[in-house]
Motif scaffolding. Structure first.
Motif, PDB file in Angstrom:
ATOM      1  N   THR A 180       0.896  -1.230  -0.028  1.00  0.00           N
ATOM      2  CA  THR A 180      -0.077   0.040   0.139  1.00  0.00           C
ATOM      3  C   THR A 180       0.881   1.246   0.005  1.00  0.00           C
ATOM      4  N   TYR A 181       1.876   1.217   0.893  1.00  0.00           N
ATOM      5  CA  TYR A 181       2.919   2.382   1.031  1.00  0.00           C
ATOM      6  C   TYR A 181       3.515   3.044  -0.325  1.00  0.00           C
ATOM      7  N   ALA A 212      -6.028   8.000  -7.299  1.00  0.00           N
ATOM      8  CA  ALA A 212      -5.791   6.723  -7.842  1.00  0.00           C
ATOM      9  C   ALA A 212      -4.920   5.802  -7.061  1.00  0.00           C
ATOM     10  N   GLY A 213      -3.819   6.173  -6.706  1.00  0.00           N
ATOM     11  CA  GLY A 213      -2.909   5.369  -5.836  1.00  0.00           C
ATOM     12  C   GLY A 213      -3.691   5.094  -4.531  1.00  0.00           C
ATOM     13  N   LYS A 214      -4.494   5.703  -3.817  1.00  0.00           N
ATOM     14  CA  LYS A 214      -5.457   5.353  -2.759  1.00  0.00           C
ATOM     15  C   LYS A 214      -6.362   4.406  -2.894  1.00  0.00           C
ATOM     16  N   ALA A 233      -6.552  -2.669  -3.672  1.00  0.00           N
ATOM     17  CA  ALA A 233      -6.654  -3.657  -4.524  1.00  0.00           C
ATOM     18  C   ALA A 233      -5.447  -4.452  -5.026  1.00  0.00           C
ATOM     19  N   LEU A 234      -4.370  -3.802  -5.077  1.00  0.00           N
ATOM     20  CA  LEU A 234      -3.293  -4.690  -5.356  1.00  0.00           C
ATOM     21  C   LEU A 234      -2.911  -5.546  -4.301  1.00  0.00           C
ATOM     22  N   GLU A 235      -2.974  -5.283  -3.026  1.00  0.00           N
ATOM     23  CA  GLU A 235      -2.810  -5.766  -1.796  1.00  0.00           C
ATOM     24  C   GLU A 235      -3.486  -6.971  -1.778  1.00  0.00           C
ATOM     25  N   ILE A 272      -4.944  -8.703  -4.191  1.00  0.00           N
ATOM     26  CA  ILE A 272      -4.622  -9.553  -5.424  1.00  0.00           C
ATOM     27  C   ILE A 272      -3.086 -10.423  -4.965  1.00  0.00           C
ATOM     28  N   LEU A 273      -2.104  -9.508  -4.350  1.00  0.00           N
ATOM     29  CA  LEU A 273      -0.923 -10.087  -3.943  1.00  0.00           C
ATOM     30  C   LEU A 273      -1.311 -11.212  -2.876  1.00  0.00           C
ATOM     31  N   ALA A 274      -2.214 -10.886  -1.879  1.00  0.00           N
ATOM     32  CA  ALA A 274      -2.656 -11.671  -0.824  1.00  0.00           C
ATOM     33  C   ALA A 274      -3.194 -12.972  -1.464  1.00  0.00           C
ATOM     34  N   ARG A 275      -4.295 -13.112  -2.417  1.00  0.00           N
ATOM     35  CA  ARG A 275      -4.351 -14.050  -3.169  1.00  0.00           C
ATOM     36  C   ARG A 275      -3.548 -15.090  -3.761  1.00  0.00           C
ATOM     37  N   ILE A 276      -2.540 -14.420  -4.479  1.00  0.00           N
ATOM     38  CA  ILE A 276      -1.498 -15.131  -5.128  1.00  0.00           C
ATOM     39  C   ILE A 276      -0.821 -15.828  -4.231  1.00  0.00           C
TER      40      ILE A 276
END
Length: 362
Positions: free
Chosen positions: A73-74, A335-337, A342-344, A346-350
């Motif tokens: 996130t950061y 956009a970053g917020k 969402a990116l976090e 996705i990475l957690a699911r992976i």
């Protein structure tokens, strides 16, 4: 002590304005009363302002990481915060420097100004500047590479400090600071000092109003003195300037009464647009300088020519920066917020899919 302080935001805006003013006074060199010009350039010290940016970034980002240490996130929010405005302003700068030209180089210009804008930038130079390999299109963007390196370093040092016992944190600071000082990346000491040293100074000065005010003045004098050196990125300058800027930030964090005049709305606004102002002032400075060259017969001395460029470029740059903040920087921050969570996920699911087969096998 919160990582966000309206006074620090305003100081960041004033530092960005100092950079604009300094560059605006660096155009004409003919018939120069050297002592007067040196005094003006010392008073509006752009090197000290840039150093303050770095140390303040370390303080603000470090406190944010202490509150929420989620690395993905950061990092996503930081990249969206920095890169879109950089790309847009760099393209704008390239267009200005290609479309507005005076060739050959006019006489009576400072050597530094000539080197910065002649010859005309090439498409390869634009590409190299986009990749942060060179900075011939928009000179001040050299700081972006250091900002990115500092942003990447901070999560690791913050995690180290958070996980170690309180009594060992100063010892850890000395060890990491020493390793940075003897490394090729000693400029990262600015960020590290902002994170740790400014916070500790603020804690030591808490509730001591007059001591905090004295500390701020001492830090300001030290930063102004250290930042005047042309080799301000040498380790012998980085260390004292990092301490000086940390003294200033720690003093502000320690005393609510200090610098209350900086909380007025115009300075808060200047602080909000400071990043856009820092980027966009370069092409505006260039165009205003060319206009001053064209009108030079009407300007009596080089001092007045530089003052004219300084005032006009600063005013116009603030207006353009406000537009850049409104239509480029603020949307990219939003956009970053939005992207970061969402990116976090996705990475957690992976990670879950990767770790499940390993758990079943064991």
């Amino acid at each position: 002590m919160s990582s966000f302080d309206p006074r620090l935001e305003s100081l960041r805006g004033l530092a960005a304005l100092l950079v604009c003013v300094h560059h605006g006074m660096s155009v004409f060199a003919d018939n120069a009363p050297l002592a007067a010009m040196d005094a003006l350039l010392f008073a509006f010290n752009s090197a000290a302002a840039v150093i303050f940016f770095f140390v303040l970034s370390g303080y603000v980002l470090g406190r944010a990481l202490e509150r929420d240490g989620t690395f993905v996130t950061y990092l996503a929010r930081r990249l969206f915060r920095l890169l879109p405005p950089f790309v847009v302003v760099l393209l704008f700068t390239f267009a200005c420097e290609r479309l507005f030209r005076i060739d050959p180089i006019p006489s009576g210009l400072m050597p530094g100004f000539q080197r910065m804008f002649w010859p005309q930038p090439t498409w390869d130079a634009l590409w190299d500047n986009l990749l942060l390999r060179s900075f011939t299109v928009n000179g001040p963007t050299w700081t972006l590479l250091l900002e990115l390196l500092g942003a990447l370093m901070l999560p690791f040092v913050v995690a180290a400090h958070v996980r170690i016992e309180q009594r060992w944190r100063w010892a850890l600071f000395v060890v990491i600071a020493t390793l940075l000082a003897i490394s090729p990346y000693h400029m990262l000491l600015w960020f590290y000092s902002g994170y740790f040293l400014a916070k500790e100074i603020g804690a030591l000065l808490a509730g001591r109003r007059w001591l905090a005010a004295t500390t701020f003045v001492v830090g300001l004098i030290g930063l102004e003195t250290a930042g005047t050196n042309s080799e301000f990125y040498a380790v012998g300058i980085v260390i004292p300037s990092a301490i000086a800027a940390a003294l200033m930030i720690g003093a502000v964090a320690a005393s609510r009464e200090l610098l209350q005049w900086t909380t007025v709305a115009p300075l808060r606004f200047l602080g909000r647009i400071s990043y856009s102002l820092y980027l966009v002032h370069w092409p505006i400075f260039y165009v205003c300088a060319l206009l001053a060259v064209i009108c030079r017969p009407a300007v009596p001395t080089h001092i007045w020519g530089n003052l004219l460029v300084m005032v006009t470029s600063a005013i116009v740059a603030v207006g353009i920066a406000a537009l850049s903040y409104r239509f480029v920087e603020a949307p990219s921050i939003r956009a970053g917020k939005s992207v970061a969570p969402a990116l976090e996920r996705i990475l957690a699911r992976i990670w879950t899919r990767i770790s499940q087969p390993q758990a079943e096998a064991s």
